[in-house]
Design an enzyme around this catalytic site. Structure first.
Site, PDB file in Angstrom:
ATOM      1  CG  HIS A   1       6.648 -29.334   4.936  1.00 44.08           C
ATOM      2  ND1 HIS A   1       7.148 -30.589   4.688  1.00 44.08           N
ATOM      3  CD2 HIS A   1       7.326 -28.869   6.023  1.00 44.08           C
ATOM      4  CE1 HIS A   1       8.070 -30.892   5.586  1.00 44.08           C
ATOM      5  NE2 HIS A   1       8.204 -29.860   6.410  1.00 44.08           N
TER       6      HIS A   1
ATOM      7  CE  LYS B   1     -11.699   2.325   0.998  1.00 45.70           C
ATOM      8  NZ  LYS B   1     -11.172   3.345   1.932  1.00 45.70           N
TER       9      LYS B   1
ATOM     10  CD  GLU C   1      -3.159   0.744   2.171  1.00 49.95           C
ATOM     11  OE1 GLU C   1      -4.172   0.086   1.871  1.00 49.95           O
ATOM     12  OE2 GLU C   1      -2.970   1.229   3.303  1.00 49.95           O
TER      13      GLU C   1
END
Length: 559
Positions: free
Chosen positions: A394, A523, A363
């Site tokens: 793993h 948004k 960000e």
């Protein structure tokens, strides 16, 4: 010490000088080709001591990066050309280095000692900060010792922090990381707009013993307010409307909106517009952390960050850990062209740290426009990802070792664990971390793989075929950050290191690391689509994909 704001002017760097330094660095990379890290260790027996830095018990080992003394000198020249020290000092002096929002960037002030002074616009910030900290500590002590009670007179047992982004990632990560110091109420975190998140959390709680912390600077964040409204309805349905004031507190600067929600100003903890969300864990946003670990441990957390702040502010360029860390990050991203970096804490309690860094880093430095309004001519911030070791071994280490992309790795290691009775198990963790770091650097040649296969009894023809599959190119750059023990102080210092590293990388890229305009468009479009999805408005001016998706969703819902 007394700090004073030096005004809003921010110097513009000499782009010609910076470009010349960058081209010199690139010519150096082309001339010497891909560095063989293994050769450096053979040729320089002091490679480790020459390519590592210390800050008390904090060790930064970058000896397994493909750099030479010449590389470091050219990187230092780049830092000088970018005016890294000048920009650093501008932040510490309170200049409005967040140029697009015309704000100072002063999360560093949040961890200053109480006896210091930091003047900004005629106000001593430290005085205000210490006042909020004292309020937090008083409230935290009351909840922790049981003197603060819910509406029915019962002790608070569970805390639910409702926030998103910096109001969630930091508090959740730190609370989990400091579990050995957690002697307060149980802490839960709700962030997602998915109703399952709040529903699953509430399903195991008792309303009479639950306290909600609503964390939102503006108190308008859509996801946070939606979850808060569900929580409020839950409390009212079980305990009555009058219970809201005893079961909700707010961390916000919007006192009017907090009051409208039903939370009294005496239960509101404020913070300031010069605190960015992803840098807010040091502020009242960290209240849930204090509730978990207590005020004294929270202050140790702040002191750890302040320790790194002092080092960043005063250490010379060549000995400055955040600056060296940033220069190597820039080298990997811009000069070498590595598109991502993996952060692997060999500490299960830091499992959430990579996700926290994703916001802090991506960000901040996921930008395409420079401070002077020009499109960047080189790549900006990398993709940041990772998981805890040994789990990652793993899952995705296969790609780190044998994938076609070179991905620099940043290992985080603590010398000791908290569980002294399980010390042999912790040795296994440390051994695995050191082994992975060495394996990435050393690799295994085809010939060594073939010999190993022959020695194991496999015939020559099959050994020849398998050797390629069992070989590792090696020469994969990795760094190691080592501290003694995962304490509040150590965690504060680690987070501050990454904050400053990301800031310096932003300086080198000539971008504003403290805004986040890229999150706004989504948004806005969500606000437009929500009433359409609910059938309150008709669709118009939509692309065929969005229209098709809306139609499919509504049809499957039977609307």
């Amino acid at each position: 010490m007394r700090y004073k704001s030096m005004g809003d002017s921010l110097s513009i760097r000499n782009e010609k000088a910076f470009e010349a330094a960058l081209q010199a660095l690139r010519r150096h990379a082309i001339k010497d080709g891909v560095y063989d890290i293994r050769r450096h260790f053979i040729e320089d027996e002091q490679r480790f001591s020459n390519f590592s830095l210390n800050l008390d018990d904090f060790l930064f080992d970058f000896s397994k990066c493909g750099v030479t003394f010449k590389t470091l000198q050219l990187l230092d020249d780049l830092a000088v050309a970018a005016d890294v020290l000048g920009r650093r000092d501008a932040m510490f002096s309170g200049k409005a280095i967040n140029t697009t929002e015309k704000r100072s960037v002063l999360h560093i002030a949040l961890r200053l000692p109480a006896d210091e002074v930091f003047m900004l616009d005629g106000t001593d910030l430290v005085h205000d900060i210490q006042g909020v900290l004292a309020d937090m500590e008083r409230f935290s002590d009351m909840v922790r010792d049981g003197s603060y009670k819910g509406n029915s007179g019962e002790k608070i047992i569970d805390i639910v922090n409702i926030g998103i982004g910096g109001s969630d990632l930091g508090p959740a990560m730190v609370t989990y990381a400091l579990k050995p110091y957690h002697d307060g109420p149980n802490c839960h975190f709700v962030s997602n707009a998915d109703s399952a998140h709040i529903s699953d959390t509430l399903s195991v709680l008792n309303p009479a013993t639950t306290l909600f912390v609503i964390a939102s600077k503006t108190f308008t964040t859509a996801e946070t307010i939606a979850n808060a409204q569900v929580a409020r309805q839950w409390i009212m349905s079980h305990l009555g409307k009058e219970a809201v004031c005893k079961h909700f507190i707010a961390v916000s600067s919007a006192l009017d909106k907090v009051a409208e929600f039903g939370i009294d100003s005496s239960r509101t903890f404020r913070f300031w517009d010069w605190v960015g969300g992803r840098y807010s864990i040091w502020s009242a946003i960290g209240l849930v952390v204090m509730l978990a670990i207590g005020g004294q441990n929270f202050r140790q957390f702040l002191e750890g960050a302040q320790h790194m702040d002092r080092h960043f502010k005063t250490a010379p360029l060549r000995k400055n850990i955040p600056i060296r860390f940033a220069l190597l990050g820039f080298w990997h991203r811009v000069v070498c062209g590595y598109a991502s970096r993996a952060v692997i804490p060999y500490a299960q309690r830091l499992a959430r740290f990579p996700a926290y860094l994703q916001q802090l880093d991506m960000e901040s430095n996921g930008k395409q426009v420079s401070l002077d309004g020009k499109t960047l001519t080189f790549s900006s911030g990398p993709v940041v990802w990772g998981d805890s070791g040994t789990n990652g071994q793993h899952a995705f280490f296969q790609l780190l070792h044998q994938g076609t992309d070179v991905i620099p790795v940043e290992f985080i290691l603590f010398i000791k664990g908290h569980e002294q009775n399980l010390h042999p198990m912790y040795d296994m963790l440390v051994a695995n971390c050191l082994a992975q770091s060495k394996a990435l650097m050393k690799g295994r040649s085809v010939e060594d793989a073939r010999r190993m296969l022959l020695k194991s009894g496999i015939d020559e023809r099959e050994s020849e075929n398998l050797a390629l599959h069992k070989s590792f190119a090696g020469n994969r750059p990795n760094m190691m950050l080592v501290q003694d023990l995962l304490t509040p102080f150590a965690l504060g210092r680690l987070i501050a290191l990454y904050e400053h590293r990301i800031f310096v990388e932003g300086i080198l890229m000539n971008i504003n690391s403290f805004d986040q305009w890229g999150v706004e468009l989504g948004k806005e479009l969500a606000n437009e689509l929500l009433p359409i999805l609910r059938g309150e408005n008709k669709t118009n001016n939509r692309d065929s994909s969005t229209l098709g998706l809306l139609a499919h969703i509504q049809a499957r819902r039977g609307e």
